[in-house]
Write a protein that holds these residues in place. Structure first.
Motif, PDB file in Angstrom:
ATOM      1  N   ALA A   1       0.867  -1.171   0.000  1.00  0.00           N
ATOM      2  CA  ALA A   1       0.000   0.000   0.000  1.00  0.00           C
ATOM      3  C   ALA A   1       0.905   1.222   0.000  1.00  0.00           C
ATOM      4  CB  ALA A   1      -0.873  -0.010   1.247  1.00  0.00           C
ATOM      5  N   ALA A   2       0.567   2.223  -0.803  1.00  0.00           N
ATOM      6  CA  ALA A   2       1.452   3.380  -0.913  1.00  0.00           C
ATOM      7  C   ALA A   2       0.652   4.663  -1.082  1.00  0.00           C
ATOM      8  CB  ALA A   2       2.397   3.197  -2.105  1.00  0.00           C
ATOM      9  N   GLY A   3       1.281   5.757  -0.713  1.00  0.00           N
ATOM     10  CA  GLY A   3       0.691   7.067  -0.937  1.00  0.00           C
ATOM     11  C   GLY A   3       1.051   7.554  -2.337  1.00  0.00           C
ATOM     12  N   GLY A   4       0.114   8.196  -3.011  1.00  0.00           N
ATOM     13  CA  GLY A   4       0.343   8.678  -4.375  1.00  0.00           C
ATOM     14  C   GLY A   4       0.966  10.064  -4.373  1.00  0.00           C
ATOM     15  N   LEU A   5       2.113  10.199  -5.059  1.00  0.00           N
ATOM     16  CA  LEU A   5       2.793  11.494  -5.170  1.00  0.00           C
ATOM     17  C   LEU A   5       2.622  12.092  -6.559  1.00  0.00           C
ATOM     18  CD1 LEU A   5       6.140  10.345  -3.494  1.00  0.00           C
ATOM     19  CD2 LEU A   5       4.397  11.794  -2.430  1.00  0.00           C
ATOM     20  N   ASN A   6       2.465  11.222  -7.553  1.00  0.00           N
ATOM     21  CA  ASN A   6       2.272  11.680  -8.930  1.00  0.00           C
ATOM     22  C   ASN A   6       0.839  12.216  -9.075  1.00  0.00           C
ATOM     23  OD1 ASN A   6       1.602  11.747 -11.698  1.00  0.00           O
ATOM     24  ND2 ASN A   6       3.212  10.263 -12.152  1.00  0.00           N
ATOM     25  N   PRO A   7       0.706  13.502  -9.440  1.00  0.00           N
ATOM     26  CA  PRO A   7      -0.639  14.104  -9.467  1.00  0.00           C
ATOM     27  C   PRO A   7      -1.594  13.448 -10.470  1.00  0.00           C
ATOM     28  CG  PRO A   7       1.031  15.638 -10.309  1.00  0.00           C
ATOM     29  CD  PRO A   7       1.773  14.444  -9.766  1.00  0.00           C
ATOM     30  N   GLN A   8      -1.050  12.664 -11.406  1.00  0.00           N
ATOM     31  CA  GLN A   8      -1.936  11.997 -12.370  1.00  0.00           C
ATOM     32  C   GLN A   8      -2.590  10.745 -11.794  1.00  0.00           C
ATOM     33  OE1 GLN A   8       0.547  11.455 -15.819  1.00  0.00           O
ATOM     34  NE2 GLN A   8       0.182  13.551 -16.486  1.00  0.00           N
ATOM     35  N   PHE A   9      -2.119  10.286 -10.650  1.00  0.00           N
ATOM     36  CA  PHE A   9      -2.669   9.067 -10.059  1.00  0.00           C
ATOM     37  C   PHE A   9      -3.966   9.360  -9.313  1.00  0.00           C
ATOM     38  CE2 PHE A   9       1.713   6.774  -9.359  1.00  0.00           C
ATOM     39  CZ  PHE A   9       1.929   6.803 -10.725  1.00  0.00           C
ATOM     40  N   ASN A  10      -4.713   8.280  -9.017  1.00  0.00           N
ATOM     41  CA  ASN A  10      -5.928   8.375  -8.207  1.00  0.00           C
ATOM     42  C   ASN A  10      -5.924   7.267  -7.168  1.00  0.00           C
ATOM     43  OD1 ASN A  10      -7.384  10.531  -9.680  1.00  0.00           O
ATOM     44  ND2 ASN A  10      -7.229   9.052 -11.355  1.00  0.00           N
ATOM     45  N   LYS A  11      -6.636   7.537  -6.101  1.00  0.00           N
ATOM     46  CA  LYS A  11      -6.793   6.560  -5.027  1.00  0.00           C
ATOM     47  C   LYS A  11      -7.326   5.244  -5.578  1.00  0.00           C
ATOM     48  CE  LYS A  11      -9.470   6.687  -0.860  1.00  0.00           C
ATOM     49  NZ  LYS A  11      -9.972   7.479   0.246  1.00  0.00           N
ATOM     50  N   SER A  12      -6.822   4.141  -5.068  1.00  0.00           N
ATOM     51  CA  SER A  12      -7.208   2.768  -5.433  1.00  0.00           C
ATOM     52  C   SER A  12      -6.711   2.318  -6.812  1.00  0.00           C
ATOM     53  CB  SER A  12      -8.709   2.528  -5.308  1.00  0.00           C
ATOM     54  OG  SER A  12      -9.080   2.576  -3.946  1.00  0.00           O
ATOM     55  N   GLU A  13      -5.880   3.136  -7.460  1.00  0.00           N
ATOM     56  CA  GLU A  13      -5.230   2.656  -8.693  1.00  0.00           C
ATOM     57  C   GLU A  13      -4.007   1.808  -8.327  1.00  0.00           C
ATOM     58  OE1 GLU A  13      -6.218   5.840 -12.215  1.00  0.00           O
ATOM     59  OE2 GLU A  13      -4.422   6.222 -11.022  1.00  0.00           O
ATOM     60  N   LEU A  14      -3.556   1.042  -9.314  1.00  0.00           N
ATOM     61  CA  LEU A  14      -2.356   0.230  -9.124  1.00  0.00           C
ATOM     62  C   LEU A  14      -1.179   0.857  -9.864  1.00  0.00           C
ATOM     63  CD1 LEU A  14      -3.708  -3.401  -9.732  1.00  0.00           C
ATOM     64  CD2 LEU A  14      -3.592  -2.130  -7.591  1.00  0.00           C
ATOM     65  N   MET A  15      -0.010   0.779  -9.272  1.00  0.00           N
ATOM     66  CA  MET A  15       1.218   1.247  -9.922  1.00  0.00           C
ATOM     67  C   MET A  15       2.253   0.131  -9.908  1.00  0.00           C
ATOM     68  SD  MET A  15       3.932   4.240  -8.816  1.00  0.00           S
ATOM     69  CE  MET A  15       5.060   3.151  -7.927  1.00  0.00           C
ATOM     70  N   VAL A  16       2.707  -0.235 -11.090  1.00  0.00           N
ATOM     71  CA  VAL A  16       3.805  -1.199 -11.194  1.00  0.00           C
ATOM     72  C   VAL A  16       5.109  -0.454 -10.928  1.00  0.00           C
ATOM     73  CG1 VAL A  16       5.103  -2.606 -12.827  1.00  0.00           C
ATOM     74  CG2 VAL A  16       2.624  -2.682 -12.827  1.00  0.00           C
ATOM     75  N   LEU A  17       5.963  -1.036 -10.125  1.00  0.00           N
ATOM     76  CA  LEU A  17       7.248  -0.382  -9.840  1.00  0.00           C
ATOM     77  C   LEU A  17       8.206  -0.606 -11.009  1.00  0.00           C
ATOM     78  CD1 LEU A  17       5.913  -0.635  -6.989  1.00  0.00           C
ATOM     79  CD2 LEU A  17       8.213  -0.822  -6.057  1.00  0.00           C
ATOM     80  N   THR A  18       8.753   0.514 -11.503  1.00  0.00           N
ATOM     81  CA  THR A  18       9.783   0.427 -12.538  1.00  0.00           C
ATOM     82  C   THR A  18      11.165   0.697 -11.940  1.00  0.00           C
ATOM     83  OG1 THR A  18       9.413   2.755 -13.049  1.00  0.00           O
ATOM     84  CG2 THR A  18       8.229   1.146 -14.396  1.00  0.00           C
TER      85      THR A  18
ATOM     86  N   SER B   1       2.226  -1.407  -6.358  1.00  0.00           N
ATOM     87  CA  SER B   1       1.674  -0.624  -5.250  1.00  0.00           C
ATOM     88  C   SER B   1       0.200  -0.393  -5.484  1.00  0.00           C
ATOM     89  CB  SER B   1       2.335   0.767  -5.183  1.00  0.00           C
ATOM     90  OG  SER B   1       3.678   0.678  -4.785  1.00  0.00           O
ATOM     91  N   VAL B   2      -0.563  -0.431  -4.408  1.00  0.00           N
ATOM     92  CA  VAL B   2      -1.935   0.070  -4.455  1.00  0.00           C
ATOM     93  C   VAL B   2      -1.886   1.475  -3.875  1.00  0.00           C
ATOM     94  CG1 VAL B   2      -4.239  -0.186  -3.507  1.00  0.00           C
ATOM     95  CG2 VAL B   2      -2.966  -2.200  -4.222  1.00  0.00           C
ATOM     96  N   ILE B   3      -2.348   2.427  -4.643  1.00  0.00           N
ATOM     97  CA  ILE B   3      -2.350   3.814  -4.149  1.00  0.00           C
ATOM     98  C   ILE B   3      -3.539   3.959  -3.199  1.00  0.00           C
ATOM     99  CG2 ILE B   3      -2.447   6.256  -4.815  1.00  0.00           C
ATOM    100  CD1 ILE B   3       0.067   4.724  -5.861  1.00  0.00           C
ATOM    101  N   THR B   4      -3.243   4.078  -1.910  1.00  0.00           N
ATOM    102  CA  THR B   4      -4.326   4.085  -0.915  1.00  0.00           C
ATOM    103  C   THR B   4      -4.729   5.495  -0.489  1.00  0.00           C
ATOM    104  OG1 THR B   4      -2.679   3.817   0.808  1.00  0.00           O
ATOM    105  CG2 THR B   4      -3.798   1.809   0.041  1.00  0.00           C
ATOM    106  N   ASP B   5      -3.878   6.474  -0.774  1.00  0.00           N
ATOM    107  CA  ASP B   5      -4.212   7.861  -0.435  1.00  0.00           C
ATOM    108  C   ASP B   5      -3.373   8.768  -1.322  1.00  0.00           C
ATOM    109  OD1 ASP B   5      -2.198   6.520   1.364  1.00  0.00           O
ATOM    110  OD2 ASP B   5      -1.713   8.596   1.861  1.00  0.00           O
ATOM    111  N   MET B   6      -3.948   9.922  -1.684  1.00  0.00           N
ATOM    112  CA  MET B   6      -3.208  10.858  -2.531  1.00  0.00           C
ATOM    113  C   MET B   6      -2.543  11.913  -1.659  1.00  0.00           C
ATOM    114  SD  MET B   6      -2.994   9.965  -5.650  1.00  0.00           S
ATOM    115  CE  MET B   6      -2.220  11.505  -6.169  1.00  0.00           C
TER     116      MET B   6
END
Ligand code: HPA
Length: 271
Positions: free
Chosen positions: A112-129, A230-235
């Protein structure tokens, strides 16, 4: 250390017979439901495995599960160890090293991770590069475990490019937005101040969390290919920053969980 790892692996082999796991999976906060998709063959409490650390956080249940996911043999860590709980880095990565001794070939990690990229939204998934390690230590400090890997392991391609591409195709076929980005690992347990979130964004991170990087460093030291999501759990951008409660993080993780589960299951099918 090698002896402790071998004792833990020997206990597991004695208990699970010739299970022969192919893949290791570490499940993050609020992301335990993948286990429901597994045909469980053995389930061991961390407390019963020699030298294994024992989980302290309520939302992590502390079991090593052996079974079939999409017909493939997996070991799942239900509940992981965080540096902020007071474990040493050697303890945090102990299970990953044991997985390697048991024959695991590839590691899959969620968090679970906090979203720093402004294009992301809560509950989206981010693959780590890629990642940035801001933990105050790492599991390779100290005498090198030559039986596991080299003194100065390369970190120029930590996250397996082929699996990242496969994941993007799976998400496209399933018609959801799978983000890609850089994860920064901080010690916690407190969340960040607005100035800290700003700093983490400026240094190049897309998401921030308190786990994953130690385990990934240990896996790459042993030359295991790694996939992490990562699951973006909060922006955490200035306009969307709110007071965070564990309940909100768990709720956001629960929304993303079916997609995360599907992604890992389909990806494992392709290996
Ligand atoms: N910061 C650190 N860890 C986290 C966060 C965050 O904002 N959200 C979920 N895990």
């Amino acid at each position: 250390m090698m002896q402790q790892l071998r004792e833990a692996a020997a206990y597991i082999e004695n208990t699970t017979g010739s299970f022969g796991p192919e893949f290791g999976i570490i499940l993050g906060t609020g992301l335990g439901a993948l286990v429901k998709e597994i045909e469980v063959q053995h389930s061991l409490s961390y407390a019963d495995i020699p030298h294994f650390p024992v989980s302290t956080v309520e939302s992590h249940s502390g079991k090593l599960i052996f079974g079939l996911l999409a017909g493939r043999k997996v070991i799942v860590m239900q509940g992981r160890f965080h540096f902020y709980e007071g474990y040493t880095m050697d303890q945090v990565v102990f299970p990953v090293r044991v997985m390697k001794l048991l024959g695991v070939q590839k590691l899959f990690v969620s968090n679970a991770a906090g979203g720093l990229n402004p294009q992301f939204n809560k509950s989206e998934l981010m693959v780590l590069t890629d990642h940035i390690n801001l933990q105050p230590s790492n599991p390779l400090i100290g005498k090198n475990l030559d039986d596991l890997g080299p003194r100065f392991p390369d970190m120029s391609d930590v996250y397996d490019e082929h699996m990242i591409r496969q994941a993007m195709v799976i998400a496209e076929d399933a018609d959801f937005d799978l983000r890609e980005g850089v994860y920064v690992s901080v010690p916690g347990p407190m969340l960040e101040t607005p100035a800290e979130y700003h700093y983490l964004r400026v240094i190049g991170a897309d998401a921030v969390g308190m786990s994953t990087v130690p385990e990934v460093i240990a896996a790459r030291h042993m030359n295991m290919p790694v996939f992490a999501v990562s699951v973006i759990t909060d922006m955490c951008t200035p306009d969307r920053l709110k007071k965070v409660k564990l309940a909100d993080i768990l709720e956001a993780a629960a929304i993303a969980e079916p997609r995360m589960t599907m992604l890992i299951r389909e990806l494992i099918k392709l290996q």
